[in-house]
Design a protein around this motif. Structure first.
Motif, PDB file in Angstrom:
ATOM      1  N   ALA A  12      54.586  -6.069 -39.543  1.00  0.00           N
ATOM      2  CA  ALA A  12      55.567  -6.756 -38.692  1.00  0.00           C
ATOM      3  C   ALA A  12      56.406  -5.778 -37.876  1.00  0.00           C
ATOM      4  CB  ALA A  12      56.488  -7.597 -39.571  1.00  0.00           C
ATOM      5  N   GLN A  13      56.471  -4.537 -38.329  1.00  0.00           N
ATOM      6  CA  GLN A  13      57.297  -3.552 -37.622  1.00  0.00           C
ATOM      7  C   GLN A  13      56.533  -2.864 -36.493  1.00  0.00           C
ATOM      8  OE1 GLN A  13      59.225  -3.357 -41.869  1.00  0.00           O
ATOM      9  NE2 GLN A  13      58.229  -1.513 -41.229  1.00  0.00           N
ATOM     10  N   GLN A  14      55.250  -3.183 -36.374  1.00  0.00           N
ATOM     11  CA  GLN A  14      54.383  -2.604 -35.331  1.00  0.00           C
ATOM     12  C   GLN A  14      53.285  -3.622 -35.070  1.00  0.00           C
ATOM     13  OE1 GLN A  14      53.331   1.127 -37.059  1.00  0.00           O
ATOM     14  NE2 GLN A  14      53.124   2.102 -35.062  1.00  0.00           N
ATOM     15  N   MET A  15      53.639  -4.697 -34.380  1.00  0.00           N
ATOM     16  CA  MET A  15      52.699  -5.820 -34.289  1.00  0.00           C
ATOM     17  C   MET A  15      51.566  -5.548 -33.299  1.00  0.00           C
ATOM     18  SD  MET A  15      55.126  -9.134 -34.296  1.00  0.00           S
ATOM     19  CE  MET A  15      56.573  -9.282 -35.333  1.00  0.00           C
ATOM     20  N   PRO A  16      50.372  -5.993 -33.641  1.00  0.00           N
ATOM     21  CA  PRO A  16      49.218  -5.777 -32.753  1.00  0.00           C
ATOM     22  C   PRO A  16      49.091  -6.880 -31.695  1.00  0.00           C
ATOM     23  CG  PRO A  16      48.497  -6.749 -34.804  1.00  0.00           C
ATOM     24  CD  PRO A  16      49.988  -6.608 -34.929  1.00  0.00           C
ATOM     25  N   PHE A  17      50.207  -7.236 -31.055  1.00  0.00           N
ATOM     26  CA  PHE A  17      50.199  -8.316 -30.057  1.00  0.00           C
ATOM     27  C   PHE A  17      50.870  -7.851 -28.766  1.00  0.00           C
ATOM     28  CE2 PHE A  17      50.769 -10.490 -34.267  1.00  0.00           C
ATOM     29  CZ  PHE A  17      49.453 -10.960 -34.371  1.00  0.00           C
ATOM     30  N   ALA A  18      50.456  -8.493 -27.648  1.00  0.00           N
ATOM     31  CA  ALA A  18      51.038  -8.153 -26.344  1.00  0.00           C
ATOM     32  C   ALA A  18      52.469  -8.690 -26.234  1.00  0.00           C
ATOM     33  CB  ALA A  18      50.163  -8.751 -25.239  1.00  0.00           C
ATOM     34  N   ASP A  19      53.205  -8.188 -25.271  1.00  0.00           N
ATOM     35  CA  ASP A  19      54.561  -8.681 -24.991  1.00  0.00           C
ATOM     36  C   ASP A  19      54.502 -10.147 -24.551  1.00  0.00           C
ATOM     37  OD1 ASP A  19      55.128  -6.020 -25.309  1.00  0.00           O
ATOM     38  OD2 ASP A  19      55.801  -5.676 -23.251  1.00  0.00           O
ATOM     39  N   GLY A  47      61.462  -4.788 -37.225  1.00  0.00           N
ATOM     40  CA  GLY A  47      60.764  -6.076 -37.322  1.00  0.00           C
ATOM     41  C   GLY A  47      61.331  -7.100 -36.344  1.00  0.00           C
ATOM     42  N   LEU A  48      62.666  -7.152 -36.249  1.00  0.00           N
ATOM     43  CA  LEU A  48      63.298  -8.130 -35.338  1.00  0.00           C
ATOM     44  C   LEU A  48      63.018  -7.763 -33.873  1.00  0.00           C
ATOM     45  CD1 LEU A  48      66.742  -8.736 -37.124  1.00  0.00           C
ATOM     46  CD2 LEU A  48      64.674 -10.152 -37.225  1.00  0.00           C
ATOM     47  N   ARG A  49      63.007  -6.465 -33.579  1.00  0.00           N
ATOM     48  CA  ARG A  49      62.698  -6.036 -32.194  1.00  0.00           C
ATOM     49  C   ARG A  49      61.274  -6.431 -31.815  1.00  0.00           C
ATOM     50  NH1 ARG A  49      65.638  -1.284 -33.483  1.00  0.00           N
ATOM     51  NH2 ARG A  49      63.714  -0.171 -33.943  1.00  0.00           N
ATOM     52  N   GLU A  50      60.364  -6.336 -32.776  1.00  0.00           N
ATOM     53  CA  GLU A  50      58.982  -6.729 -32.510  1.00  0.00           C
ATOM     54  C   GLU A  50      58.877  -8.244 -32.288  1.00  0.00           C
ATOM     55  OE1 GLU A  50      57.293  -4.347 -31.303  1.00  0.00           O
ATOM     56  OE2 GLU A  50      55.542  -4.570 -32.581  1.00  0.00           O
ATOM     57  N   MET A  51      59.633  -9.015 -33.066  1.00  0.00           N
ATOM     58  CA  MET A  51      59.627 -10.481 -32.877  1.00  0.00           C
ATOM     59  C   MET A  51      60.115 -10.797 -31.462  1.00  0.00           C
ATOM     60  SD  MET A  51      61.132 -11.964 -36.451  1.00  0.00           S
ATOM     61  CE  MET A  51      60.558 -11.358 -38.022  1.00  0.00           C
ATOM     62  N   TYR A  52      61.149 -10.086 -31.059  1.00  0.00           N
ATOM     63  CA  TYR A  52      61.705 -10.293 -29.710  1.00  0.00           C
ATOM     64  C   TYR A  52      60.654  -9.942 -28.651  1.00  0.00           C
ATOM     65  CZ  TYR A  52      64.962  -9.888 -25.794  1.00  0.00           C
ATOM     66  OH  TYR A  52      65.608 -10.056 -24.593  1.00  0.00           O
ATOM     67  N   ARG A  53      59.985  -8.835 -28.822  1.00  0.00           N
ATOM     68  CA  ARG A  53      59.014  -8.351 -27.821  1.00  0.00           C
ATOM     69  C   ARG A  53      57.873  -9.352 -27.600  1.00  0.00           C
ATOM     70  NH1 ARG A  53      54.230  -6.007 -27.943  1.00  0.00           N
ATOM     71  NH2 ARG A  53      54.155  -5.690 -30.196  1.00  0.00           N
ATOM     72  N   VAL A  54      57.356  -9.927 -28.689  1.00  0.00           N
ATOM     73  CA  VAL A  54      56.167 -10.773 -28.550  1.00  0.00           C
ATOM     74  C   VAL A  54      56.494 -12.221 -28.166  1.00  0.00           C
ATOM     75  CG1 VAL A  54      54.843  -9.317 -30.135  1.00  0.00           C
ATOM     76  CG2 VAL A  54      55.994 -11.355 -31.034  1.00  0.00           C
ATOM     77  N   LEU A  55      57.785 -12.594 -28.250  1.00  0.00           N
ATOM     78  CA  LEU A  55      58.200 -13.953 -27.848  1.00  0.00           C
ATOM     79  C   LEU A  55      58.252 -14.081 -26.328  1.00  0.00           C
ATOM     80  CD1 LEU A  55      61.343 -15.281 -29.770  1.00  0.00           C
ATOM     81  CD2 LEU A  55      59.183 -16.481 -29.433  1.00  0.00           C
ATOM     82  N   LYS A  56      57.935 -15.283 -25.830  1.00  0.00           N
ATOM     83  CA  LYS A  56      58.133 -15.555 -24.399  1.00  0.00           C
ATOM     84  C   LYS A  56      59.635 -15.658 -24.109  1.00  0.00           C
ATOM     85  CE  LYS A  56      53.805 -17.945 -23.556  1.00  0.00           C
ATOM     86  NZ  LYS A  56      53.118 -19.218 -23.489  1.00  0.00           N
ATOM     87  N   PRO A  57      60.079 -15.254 -22.929  1.00  0.00           N
ATOM     88  CA  PRO A  57      61.497 -15.407 -22.588  1.00  0.00           C
ATOM     89  C   PRO A  57      61.924 -16.871 -22.724  1.00  0.00           C
ATOM     90  CG  PRO A  57      60.394 -14.015 -20.985  1.00  0.00           C
ATOM     91  CD  PRO A  57      59.307 -14.571 -21.873  1.00  0.00           C
ATOM     92  N   GLY A  58      63.079 -17.098 -23.306  1.00  0.00           N
ATOM     93  CA  GLY A  58      63.593 -18.459 -23.490  1.00  0.00           C
ATOM     94  C   GLY A  58      63.121 -19.115 -24.777  1.00  0.00           C
ATOM     95  N   ALA A  59      62.164 -18.500 -25.471  1.00  0.00           N
ATOM     96  CA  ALA A  59      61.628 -19.098 -26.701  1.00  0.00           C
ATOM     97  C   ALA A  59      62.494 -18.714 -27.908  1.00  0.00           C
ATOM     98  CB  ALA A  59      60.191 -18.657 -26.914  1.00  0.00           C
ATOM     99  N   GLN A  60      62.266 -19.425 -29.013  1.00  0.00           N
ATOM    100  CA  GLN A  60      63.145 -19.281 -30.196  1.00  0.00           C
ATOM    101  C   GLN A  60      62.454 -18.592 -31.372  1.00  0.00           C
ATOM    102  OE1 GLN A  60      65.797 -22.621 -31.467  1.00  0.00           O
ATOM    103  NE2 GLN A  60      64.749 -22.484 -33.443  1.00  0.00           N
ATOM    104  N   VAL A  61      63.202 -17.735 -32.038  1.00  0.00           N
ATOM    105  CA  VAL A  61      62.762 -17.214 -33.332  1.00  0.00           C
ATOM    106  C   VAL A  61      63.451 -18.043 -34.408  1.00  0.00           C
ATOM    107  CG1 VAL A  61      64.596 -15.440 -33.487  1.00  0.00           C
ATOM    108  CG2 VAL A  61      62.493 -15.137 -34.763  1.00  0.00           C
TER     109      VAL A  61
END
Ligand SMILES: C[S@@+](CC[C@H](N)C(=O)[O-])C[C@H]1O[C@@H](n2cnc3c(N)ncnc32)[C@H](O)[C@@H]1O
Length: 227
Positions: free
Chosen positions: A101-108, A129-143
């Motif tokens: 989770a701290q280095q996710m294999p997903f695009a921004d 981990g939280l920064r990665e969640m932010y990076r992979v979320l679409k703008p305006g979307a919710q965690v």
């Protein structure tokens, strides 16, 4: 062995008994918490469930919300093997990806929503981990995050302490036959931040509109925030 391997292996070891112990030790209240977590999510077609484990949150989401697809990320192959079997049996669209989770294999900006149930307190670096969640979320979307917290009522807190420091490690040790796992789980809950303090971490990761909702006297808490 580094911390990442250590956590992955710990959950590999307890995977066969994880679901039974989870539901038994929480008297099935964990099911209600996951349902409330799904209710706290806005409509999101493709959701990333971080630390998916045995997929209980993903299953709840696909049954009770308009989510069409879940991608699950976890360090533990054994936890995901059990989750995969449960999803195949129910014919649910879940992709399982082994990773950190701290280095996710997903695009921004890839996902319409990100969730994480009882995963964050295991991260060696919560902020990463939280920064990665932010990076992979679409703008305006919710965690949407579900995590253990600490009751504020003194009586509930005293009962909780007895249960968490004595009963839970003992039952966990006997049922899972793992000497250390449930002592670790108990320690990880007690040392983890909760409430306002957790909101600060969300804010530092870049999120805004952070909120928290305590559940069952504050034993668990739902956190939501927007990218
Ligand atoms: C307590 S279980 C929660 C599983 C599931 N979300 C649930 O609600 O039951 C924690 C999970 O987090 C995973 N985990 C811990 N640290 C992780 C990390 N850095 N990256 C990905 N998964 C992690 C563990 O392997 C384990 O499956």
């Amino acid at each position: 062995m580094d911390e990442k391997q250590h956590i992955g292996r710990l959950f590999d070891r307890i995977a066969p008994t994880y679901d039974g112990l989870n539901h038994g030790l929480s008297l099935n209240i964990d099911r209600i918490w996951r349902r409330k977590t799904v209710q706290a999510m806005p409509v999101a077609k493709h959701v990333l469930d971080v630390a998916i484990g045995t997929a209980d949150l993903a299953i709840e989401m696909l049954h009770r919300s308009k989510t069409e697809k879940v991608t699950g990320l976890d360090l533990s192959a054994e936890m995901m093997a059990i989750g995969r079997e449960k999803c195949v049996r129910r014919k649910l669209a879940v992709d399982f990806v082994q990773g950190n989770a701290q280095q996710m294999p997903f695009a921004d900006n890839m996902f319409d929503g990100v969730t994480c149930a009882f995963g964050c307190r295991n991260f060696s670096d919560l902020d990463a981990g939280l920064r990665e969640m932010y990076r992979v979320l679409k703008p305006g979307a919710q965690v949407t995050i579900l995590e253990f917290s600490y009751p504020t009522n003194p009586l509930v807190r005293a009962l909780y302490d007895i249960y968490f420091t004595r009963a839970l490690p003992f039952i966990g040790r006997v049922v899972s036959r793992d000497k250390t796992a449930y002592t670790y789980l108990n320690k990880s809950v007690k040392s983890f931040c909760w409430g306002e303090a957790f909101l600060h971490h969300l804010n530092d990761a870049g999120f805004h509109d952070e909120h928290f909702t305590p559940l069952t006297f504050g034993i668990a808490t739902i956190y939501t925030a927007i990218k």
